[in-house]
Design a protein around this motif. Structure first.
Motif, PDB file in Angstrom:
ATOM      1  N   ALA A  89       0.808  -1.215   0.000  1.00  0.00           N
ATOM      2  CA  ALA A  89       0.000   0.000   0.000  1.00  0.00           C
ATOM      3  C   ALA A  89       0.841   1.265   0.000  1.00  0.00           C
ATOM      4  O   ALA A  89       0.514   2.245  -0.689  1.00  0.00           O
ATOM      5  CB  ALA A  89      -0.942  -0.007   1.206  1.00  0.00           C
ATOM      6  N   ALA A  90       1.931   1.268   0.750  1.00  0.00           N
ATOM      7  CA  ALA A  90       2.738   2.484   0.857  1.00  0.00           C
ATOM      8  C   ALA A  90       3.292   2.920  -0.489  1.00  0.00           C
ATOM      9  O   ALA A  90       3.462   4.121  -0.748  1.00  0.00           O
ATOM     10  CB  ALA A  90       3.885   2.253   1.847  1.00  0.00           C
ATOM     11  N   ALA A  91       3.564   1.965  -1.373  1.00  0.00           N
ATOM     12  CA  ALA A  91       4.127   2.304  -2.680  1.00  0.00           C
ATOM     13  C   ALA A  91       3.157   3.135  -3.507  1.00  0.00           C
ATOM     14  O   ALA A  91       3.569   3.906  -4.377  1.00  0.00           O
ATOM     15  CB  ALA A  91       4.507   1.030  -3.428  1.00  0.00           C
ATOM     16  N   TRP A  92       1.855   2.991  -3.242  1.00  0.00           N
ATOM     17  CA  TRP A  92       0.856   3.684  -4.050  1.00  0.00           C
ATOM     18  C   TRP A  92       0.633   5.123  -3.595  1.00  0.00           C
ATOM     19  O   TRP A  92       0.041   5.918  -4.329  1.00  0.00           O
ATOM     20  CB  TRP A  92      -0.455   2.887  -4.044  1.00  0.00           C
ATOM     21  N   THR A  93       1.119   5.451  -2.404  1.00  0.00           N
ATOM     22  CA  THR A  93       1.034   6.854  -1.982  1.00  0.00           C
ATOM     23  C   THR A  93       1.946   7.734  -2.827  1.00  0.00           C
ATOM     24  O   THR A  93       1.700   8.929  -2.978  1.00  0.00           O
ATOM     25  CB  THR A  93       1.410   7.010  -0.501  1.00  0.00           C
ATOM     26  N   THR A  94       2.980   7.149  -3.403  1.00  0.00           N
ATOM     27  CA  THR A  94       3.929   7.943  -4.197  1.00  0.00           C
ATOM     28  C   THR A  94       3.315   8.442  -5.498  1.00  0.00           C
ATOM     29  O   THR A  94       3.829   9.392  -6.088  1.00  0.00           O
ATOM     30  CB  THR A  94       5.184   7.105  -4.515  1.00  0.00           C
ATOM     31  N   VAL A  95       2.239   7.803  -5.959  1.00  0.00           N
ATOM     32  CA  VAL A  95       1.574   8.281  -7.181  1.00  0.00           C
ATOM     33  C   VAL A  95       0.310   9.061  -6.851  1.00  0.00           C
ATOM     34  O   VAL A  95      -0.457   9.419  -7.740  1.00  0.00           O
ATOM     35  CB  VAL A  95       1.252   7.113  -8.135  1.00  0.00           C
ATOM     36  N   THR A  98      -5.403   7.483  -3.309  1.00  0.00           N
ATOM     37  CA  THR A  98      -6.117   7.292  -2.047  1.00  0.00           C
ATOM     38  C   THR A  98      -6.792   5.933  -2.037  1.00  0.00           C
ATOM     39  O   THR A  98      -6.880   5.282  -1.011  1.00  0.00           O
ATOM     40  CB  THR A  98      -7.173   8.395  -1.851  1.00  0.00           C
ATOM     41  N   GLY A  99      -7.281   5.518  -3.197  1.00  0.00           N
ATOM     42  CA  GLY A  99      -7.899   4.215  -3.341  1.00  0.00           C
ATOM     43  C   GLY A  99      -7.108   3.339  -4.286  1.00  0.00           C
ATOM     44  O   GLY A  99      -6.361   3.829  -5.145  1.00  0.00           O
ATOM     45  N   LEU A 100      -7.278   2.035  -4.159  1.00  0.00           N
ATOM     46  CA  LEU A 100      -6.590   1.062  -5.009  1.00  0.00           C
ATOM     47  C   LEU A 100      -7.500  -0.142  -5.177  1.00  0.00           C
ATOM     48  O   LEU A 100      -8.087  -0.633  -4.208  1.00  0.00           O
ATOM     49  CB  LEU A 100      -5.270   0.638  -4.368  1.00  0.00           C
ATOM     50  N   ASN A 120      -8.000   0.917   0.938  1.00  0.00           N
ATOM     51  CA  ASN A 120      -7.719   2.288   1.349  1.00  0.00           C
ATOM     52  C   ASN A 120      -6.208   2.404   1.460  1.00  0.00           C
ATOM     53  O   ASN A 120      -5.595   1.793   2.334  1.00  0.00           O
ATOM     54  CB  ASN A 120      -8.396   2.594   2.685  1.00  0.00           C
ATOM     55  N   VAL A 121      -5.599   3.180   0.559  1.00  0.00           N
ATOM     56  CA  VAL A 121      -4.136   3.230   0.502  1.00  0.00           C
ATOM     57  C   VAL A 121      -3.541   3.838   1.767  1.00  0.00           C
ATOM     58  O   VAL A 121      -2.503   3.385   2.267  1.00  0.00           O
ATOM     59  CB  VAL A 121      -3.682   4.021  -0.746  1.00  0.00           C
ATOM     60  N   SER A 122      -4.183   4.860   2.315  1.00  0.00           N
ATOM     61  CA  SER A 122      -3.605   5.556   3.457  1.00  0.00           C
ATOM     62  C   SER A 122      -3.522   4.671   4.696  1.00  0.00           C
ATOM     63  O   SER A 122      -2.617   4.818   5.519  1.00  0.00           O
ATOM     64  CB  SER A 122      -4.412   6.818   3.780  1.00  0.00           C
TER      65      SER A 122
END
Length: 423
Positions: A89-95, A98-100, A120-122
């Motif tokens: 999940a943390a990797a998706w905060t870089t782009v 908020t959702g995945l 929920n990415v956060s």
């Protein structure tokens, strides 16, 4: 006299024509979006069927078209996970996600298994997971179900995507009543010929369509079973009928009947054929629609001098006026929850799409860019599909109930109008 001439002109178009070009799918073009749309990432789900949009593409387009989601460009994704164990999940905060939603499409016994996992990415929390099995022919609709899962996970409301729309297409002198998936995919004709088709509406169980056309030089309402193609005509021969509307239980059909210079509202019981007259006056009364609980009917009447929206109980009593804003209000339809009425409202010479509260207050114009017709709510009550004009052509459009998001559905195959969203 003008109305009579128009009717005679319509009757002159009765010759059937059965050879028409292949159906063209509608293209969805988002024209208005919410600035605060939720940023979401949708990796690939893997390959689907050659020559068709992939499951991920369908899901991305559905979510964009709702206006509530901003789909992040896949070119910047940190990976292409297809199962929970692959999600970081943390990797998706870089782009900026908020959702995945990740998933997979796997062949099984000539069909497919489609899995989806929503995060929920956060927080890294898995919000929901679903597994679907389908045939190859059902894969595109299954992708709409996946989009509905994601929509509900973040909004708490059912999604509108795994549904169908019916609409009328005119190509030259040819007319078709078409049914397609909510994004315009896989359109197929229910009726086709050189007779005009009007006012399609879905039965509550989505198994039948009622519509108006012409047969033997007269207007006819048909109720057609979509699985068998069998159809039932409503009202005795020789009558001029229009504007069908199913009751919430699907057992009755309200409609307008014109005779002797009057247009009155009737209800026909579909099983027995018995009917009841609801209105009794010298005005034009048309466009009936039931409230979701079946207790009320709203309709259009010119009894005050111009078309306005009225309400009454389902037996025809207690008639009262609802619309007072402007000199033209028509085509009313209740939202599925009964908390709003969509209708056509003339403003500055344009027949605009508007909504109001069930008591007639709080009128809001949603689209005044081109003459609009035939509003119809999505099953979740959050979006409205309707006919309008863009660039001199009749097209379909969708708008959110709050007016913040809008999309146009168009094709190069003809003039499209009078849409109806399945329940």
């Amino acid at each position: 006299m003008a109305k009579k001439l128009i009717f005679i002109w319509l009757l002159s178009l009765l010759t059937w024509a059965f050879v028409l070009p292949a159906q063209a799918a509608l293209t969805v073009e988002i024209t208005k979006n919410v600035a605060s749309a939720l940023p979401i990432a949708i990796p690939s789900f893997g390959p689907g069927i050659a020559g068709q949009p992939s499951v991920a593409d369908v899901v991305r387009n559905d979510l964009r078209h709702s206006g509530l989601f901003r789909v992040i460009d896949p070119a910047g994704y940190p990976g292409d996970p297809r199962a929970p164990g692959d999600v970081k999940a943390a990797a998706w905060t870089t782009v900026g996600a908020t959702g995945l939603a990740v998933g997979s499409v796997e062949p099984l016994n000539g069909g497919y298994v489609v899995n989806v996992y929503v995060y929920n990415v956060s927080t890294g929390q898995e919000l929901t997971a679903h597994r679907f099995t389908c045939s190859a022919a059902e894969l595109h609709m299954t992708a709409h179900h996946v989009a509905d899962v994601i929509y509900k996970a973040f909004t708490g409301k059912p999604g509108p995507f795994a549904s169908r729309i019916a609409y009328v297409r005119q190509t030259g002198e040819n007319y078709e009543l078409l049914v397609a998936e909510s994004d315009g995919w896989n359109p197929h004709p229910i009726v086709r010929g050189r007779m005009p088709v009007f006012s399609p509406v879905w039965s509550p169980d989505n198994r039948r369509l009622a519509y108006v056309t012409y047969a033997n030089a007269r207007a006819v309402i048909y109720v057609q079973d979509l699985a068998t193609g069998q159809r039932q005509s409503i009202a005795p021969g020789g009558e001029i009928v229009s504007a069908p509307a199913f009751s919430p239980n699907g057992e009755d059909l309200a409609y307008a009947r014109s005779s002797g210079g009057h247009t009155e509202l009737y209800v026909a019981h579909l099983r027995t054929g018995q009917r009841q007259q609801l209105t009794h006056d010298d005005a034009i009364n048309t466009s009936p629609t039931w409230s979701p609980d079946g207790s009320q009917i709203i309709f259009v009447s010119d009894r005050a001098g111009g078309p306005q929206i009225y309400g009454m109980n389902a037996r025809g009593g207690g008639v009262h006026r609802l619309s007072y804003d402007g000199d033209y209000n028509a085509g009313p339809v209740y939202s599925p929850a009964g908390n709003a009425i969509a209708f056509i409202h003339r403003t500055d010479g344009v027949y605009a799409l508007a909504v109001m509260n069930p008591d007639g207050s709080g009128v809001r114009v949603l689209d005044a860019q081109g003459n609009c017709d035939h509003p119809s709510f999505a099953g979740n009550g959050q979006m409205i599909v309707y006919g309008t004009h863009r660039g001199g052509h009749k097209v379909l459009a969708e708008v959110s109930l709050d007016g913040k998001t809008m999309a146009v559905l168009h094709s190069n195959a003809g003039e499209d109008s009078q849409p109806a969203w399945s329940h």
